[in-house]
Scaffold this active site. Structure first.
Site, mmCIF file in Angstrom:
data_model
loop_
_atom_site.group_PDB
_atom_site.id
_atom_site.type_symbol
_atom_site.label_atom_id
_atom_site.label_comp_id
_atom_site.label_asym_id
_atom_site.label_seq_id
_atom_site.Cartn_x
_atom_site.Cartn_y
_atom_site.Cartn_z
ATOM 1 C CB THR A 106 -1.003 0.013 1.150
ATOM 2 O OG1 THR A 106 -1.620 1.307 1.409
ATOM 3 C CG2 THR A 106 -0.229 -0.298 2.600
ATOM 4 C CG ASP A 107 -1.009 5.132 -1.035
ATOM 5 O OD1 ASP A 107 -1.761 4.469 -0.115
ATOM 6 O OD2 ASP A 107 -1.645 6.108 -1.746
ATOM 7 C CD GLU A 108 -3.606 3.198 4.053
ATOM 8 O OE1 GLU A 108 -3.342 3.145 5.254
ATOM 9 O OE2 GLU A 108 -4.506 2.970 3.533
ATOM 10 C CE1 TYR B 87 -3.249 -2.841 5.523
ATOM 11 C CE2 TYR B 87 -3.283 -0.342 5.278
ATOM 12 C CZ TYR B 87 -3.166 -1.775 4.698
ATOM 13 O OH TYR B 87 -3.333 -1.988 3.456
ATOM 14 C CE LYS C 138 0.316 -4.605 2.887
ATOM 15 N NZ LYS C 138 -0.044 -5.835 2.165
HETATM 16 P P1 NAD Z 1 -9.303 -7.894 2.045
HETATM 17 O O1 NAD Z 1 -9.380 -7.524 3.576
HETATM 18 O O2 NAD Z 1 -10.459 -7.417 1.361
HETATM 19 O O3 NAD Z 1 -8.874 -9.252 1.564
HETATM 20 C C1 NAD Z 1 -7.888 -9.758 2.448
HETATM 21 C C2 NAD Z 1 -7.979 -11.213 2.160
HETATM 22 O O4 NAD Z 1 -6.825 -11.862 2.959
HETATM 23 C C3 NAD Z 1 -9.384 -11.988 2.592
HETATM 24 O O5 NAD Z 1 -9.912 -12.656 1.762
HETATM 25 C C4 NAD Z 1 -8.985 -12.748 3.812
HETATM 26 O O6 NAD Z 1 -9.757 -13.599 4.044
HETATM 27 C C5 NAD Z 1 -7.336 -13.135 3.532
HETATM 28 N N1 NAD Z 1 -6.535 -13.154 4.832
HETATM 29 C C6 NAD Z 1 -6.636 -12.548 5.982
HETATM 30 N N2 NAD Z 1 -5.865 -13.042 6.810
HETATM 31 C C7 NAD Z 1 -5.287 -14.302 6.163
HETATM 32 C C8 NAD Z 1 -4.536 -15.196 6.693
HETATM 33 N N3 NAD Z 1 -3.870 -15.123 7.921
HETATM 34 N N4 NAD Z 1 -4.172 -16.317 5.931
HETATM 35 C C9 NAD Z 1 -4.805 -16.247 4.749
HETATM 36 N N5 NAD Z 1 -5.672 -15.582 3.954
HETATM 37 C C10 NAD Z 1 -6.050 -14.542 4.772
HETATM 38 O O7 NAD Z 1 -7.998 -6.901 1.475
HETATM 39 P P2 NAD Z 1 -7.863 -6.132 0.030
HETATM 40 O O8 NAD Z 1 -8.569 -4.685 0.171
HETATM 41 O O9 NAD Z 1 -8.359 -7.091 -0.918
HETATM 42 O O10 NAD Z 1 -6.300 -5.835 0.227
HETATM 43 C C11 NAD Z 1 -5.543 -6.908 -0.566
HETATM 44 C C12 NAD Z 1 -4.221 -6.575 -0.394
HETATM 45 O O11 NAD Z 1 -3.934 -5.145 -1.179
HETATM 46 C C13 NAD Z 1 -3.381 -6.364 1.138
HETATM 47 O O12 NAD Z 1 -2.241 -6.726 1.206
HETATM 48 C C14 NAD Z 1 -3.770 -4.591 1.260
HETATM 49 O O13 NAD Z 1 -2.626 -4.474 1.987
HETATM 50 C C15 NAD Z 1 -3.202 -4.266 -0.122
HETATM 51 N N6 NAD Z 1 -3.613 -2.962 -0.600
HETATM 52 C C16 NAD Z 1 -5.166 -2.699 -0.364
HETATM 53 C C17 NAD Z 1 -5.512 -1.408 -0.680
HETATM 54 C C18 NAD Z 1 -6.953 -1.253 -0.558
HETATM 55 O O14 NAD Z 1 -7.392 -0.015 -1.118
HETATM 56 N N7 NAD Z 1 -7.766 -1.938 -0.424
HETATM 57 C C19 NAD Z 1 -4.409 -0.524 -1.529
HETATM 58 C C20 NAD Z 1 -3.419 -0.881 -1.709
HETATM 59 C C21 NAD Z 1 -3.119 -2.070 -1.070
HETATM 60 P P1 TYD Z 2 -10.700 3.950 4.505
HETATM 61 O O1 TYD Z 2 -11.550 3.526 3.277
HETATM 62 O O2 TYD Z 2 -10.788 3.160 5.758
HETATM 63 O O3 TYD Z 2 -9.364 3.858 3.812
HETATM 64 P P2 TYD Z 2 -7.940 4.242 4.351
HETATM 65 O O4 TYD Z 2 -7.997 4.510 5.885
HETATM 66 O O5 TYD Z 2 -6.975 3.048 4.310
HETATM 67 O O6 TYD Z 2 -7.516 5.449 3.499
HETATM 68 O O7 TYD Z 2 -10.883 5.509 4.590
HETATM 69 C C1 TYD Z 2 -10.676 6.274 3.617
HETATM 70 C C2 TYD Z 2 -10.884 7.716 4.077
HETATM 71 O O8 TYD Z 2 -12.350 8.033 4.521
HETATM 72 C C3 TYD Z 2 -9.949 7.987 5.395
HETATM 73 O O9 TYD Z 2 -9.632 9.220 5.338
HETATM 74 C C4 TYD Z 2 -10.799 7.623 6.659
HETATM 75 C C5 TYD Z 2 -12.160 8.271 5.896
HETATM 76 N N1 TYD Z 2 -13.473 7.511 6.561
HETATM 77 C C6 TYD Z 2 -14.595 8.404 6.960
HETATM 78 O O10 TYD Z 2 -14.729 9.588 6.872
HETATM 79 N N2 TYD Z 2 -15.643 7.850 7.378
HETATM 80 C C7 TYD Z 2 -15.597 6.401 7.433
HETATM 81 O O11 TYD Z 2 -16.787 5.737 7.877
HETATM 82 C C8 TYD Z 2 -14.690 5.624 6.885
HETATM 83 C C9 TYD Z 2 -14.577 3.911 7.080
HETATM 84 C C10 TYD Z 2 -13.340 6.098 6.677
#
Ligand code: NAD
Ligand code: TYD
Length: 349
Positions: free
Chosen positions: A130-132, A155, A159
């Site tokens: 992630t970019d975080e 989180y 990461k």
């Molecule tokens: P998500 O939470 O929707 O999915 C995570 C999946 O991992 C789930 O299916 C869960 O069952 C599985 N999982 C969790 N713990 C596990 C374990 N111990 N063993 C096996 N499986 C396990 O997450 P996402 O949003 O699809 O993110 C996927 C990846 O991309 C993550 O690594 C996250 O850090 C990264 N990412 C997400 C975002 C975003 O905006 N969602 C952005 C950048 C990077």
């Molecule tokens: P989120 O979807 O949790 O992603 P991230 O924290 O990884 O960026 O949140 C996106 C943005 O929205 C973040 O600035 C937090 C804000 N947010 C709210 O304002 N209300 C909410 O209920 C949630 C879940 C997030």
């Protein structure tokens, strides 16, 4: 190619699994997922019967299980997405993030190293991050691949640690790795604890839409299928040992985003203009809330020719259409545990 995708039942992972299964019928794709609250096999119903797809239920932190599946299937490559992924949950329960994101990643690295020893040609461990990890920006500037890591939530710290371990396995043991760091994704199959799906769900139900603080925090949003396309391009054409930033060139202040979403929802639900906006409710800010994320994906665009394929307006409309058409999916994922989480997270805000 025997490809292990971890976290394939989650939001991004399910789109990545589908893309690889459909686009590369000669690859054998194995989806390893623990099926936590965030994992849902419904996400893959349409491809689960394909001959080149298999599901393996298990935990990436379970060394014996990971060893057994590597021994049995002799994977050539790993695309690692499994993680605990929600910042608010990481504030409430940080240990689960250390276990899955750090220990789970190290366990996968160790097992891949052991099985690929002396056979590294053509092998690849691709880590999705992630970019975080780069921390928080002020009004100006963009994260590049050279930006110093400065994670601020449990989180992002977990990461960041996992990214460091992946690079350490490359430098110390020669494991062929690639990494990508992506901005906020949105789109179909997104669990409704994250901002966009949570807001869609609440607007539809006529419930308050919680906006943290003053809604001034800024995120860059990328349509999930464009992230899956980037992973495909980096997996096949990226250089071993390199990191690629992925983003949408699409920064939004949270409040502006929610107002746009309210307009789209009014239109799609046939409500009067401005009706959904009345649901916007400012709530207590998130602890340590990062102000702004913005990412420079110039390297990926210039070197590998990737770019986002949909505008935010288009992506948001497709996302709303998907949620409105998939009421059953939403009903199932919002039952039970989600209701408990929601009450805990928002009742005192
Ligand atoms: P998500 O939470 O929707 O999915 C995570 C999946 O991992 C789930 O299916 C869960 O069952 C599985 N999982 C969790 N713990 C596990 C374990 N111990 N063993 C096996 N499986 C396990 O997450 P996402 O949003 O699809 O993110 C996927 C990846 O991309 C993550 O690594 C996250 O850090 C990264 N990412 C997400 C975002 C975003 O905006 N969602 C952005 C950048 C990077
Ligand atoms: P989120 O979807 O949790 O992603 P991230 O924290 O990884 O960026 O949140 C996106 C943005 O929205 C973040 O600035 C937090 C804000 N947010 C709210 O304002 N209300 C909410 O209920 C949630 C879940 C997030």
């Amino acid at each position: 190619m025997k490809l292990l995708i971890t976290g394939g039942a989650g939001f991004i992972g399910s789109h990545v699994v589908r893309l690889f299964v459909e686009k590369y019928p000669h690859y054998q794709v194995f989806n390893l997922d623990k099926l936590t609250y965030a994992g849902n096999l419904q996400n893959l119903r349409d491809i689960e019967a394909r001959a080149n797809y298999s599901f393996l239920r298990g935990d990436i932190t379970d060394a014996a299980f990971v060893e057994a599946i590597f021994s049995e299937h002799r994977f050539d490559a790993v695309v690692h997405l499994a993680a605990e992924s929600h910042v608010d949950r990481s504030i409430a329960e940080p240990l689960a993030f250390v276990e899955t994101n750090v220990l789970g990643t190290v366990n996968l690295l160790n097992t891949a190293k052991k099985h690929w020893q002396g056979l590294l040609e053509g092998k690849l461990f691709y880590h999705v991050s992630t970019d975080e990890v780069y921390g928080s920006l002020g009004e100006e500037g963009l994260f590049t691949e050279e930006t110093r890591y400065d994670p601020r939530s449990p989180y992002s710290a977990s990461k960041a640690a996992s990214d460091h371990f992946v690079r350490a396995w490359h430098h110390t043991y020669g494991l062929p790795v690639k990494l990508s760091n992506c901005s906020n994704n949105y789109g179909p199959n997104h669990f409704p604890e994250k901002l966009i799906p949570l807001a869609i769900h609440n607007i539809r139900e006529g419930r308050p839409v919680p906006v943290y603080g003053k809604g001034e925090n800024v995120r860059d949003w990328l349509y999930v299928l464009d992230h899956a396309r980037a992973i495909d391009v980096i997996f096949h054409q990226g250089k071993v040992g390199e990191t690629y930033n992925v983003g949408g060139v699409n920064e939004w202040r949270n409040l502006d985003l929610i107002e746009l979403l309210c307009e789209v929802m009014d239109e799609k639900l046939g409500r009067d203009k401005g009706e959904s906006r009345k649901l916007i409710t400012f709530v207590k800010d998130r602890a340590g809330h990062d102000l702004r994320y913005a990412i420079d994906s110039g390297k990926l665009m210039k070197e590998l020719g990737w770019k986002p394929s949909v505008t935010f307006e288009e992506g948001l409309r497709k996302t709303v259409d998907w949620y409105l058409a998939n009421e059953q999916w939403l009903k199932e994922v919002t039952s039970g545990h989600y209701r408990d989480y929601y009450t805990q997270q928002y009742e005192h805000r």
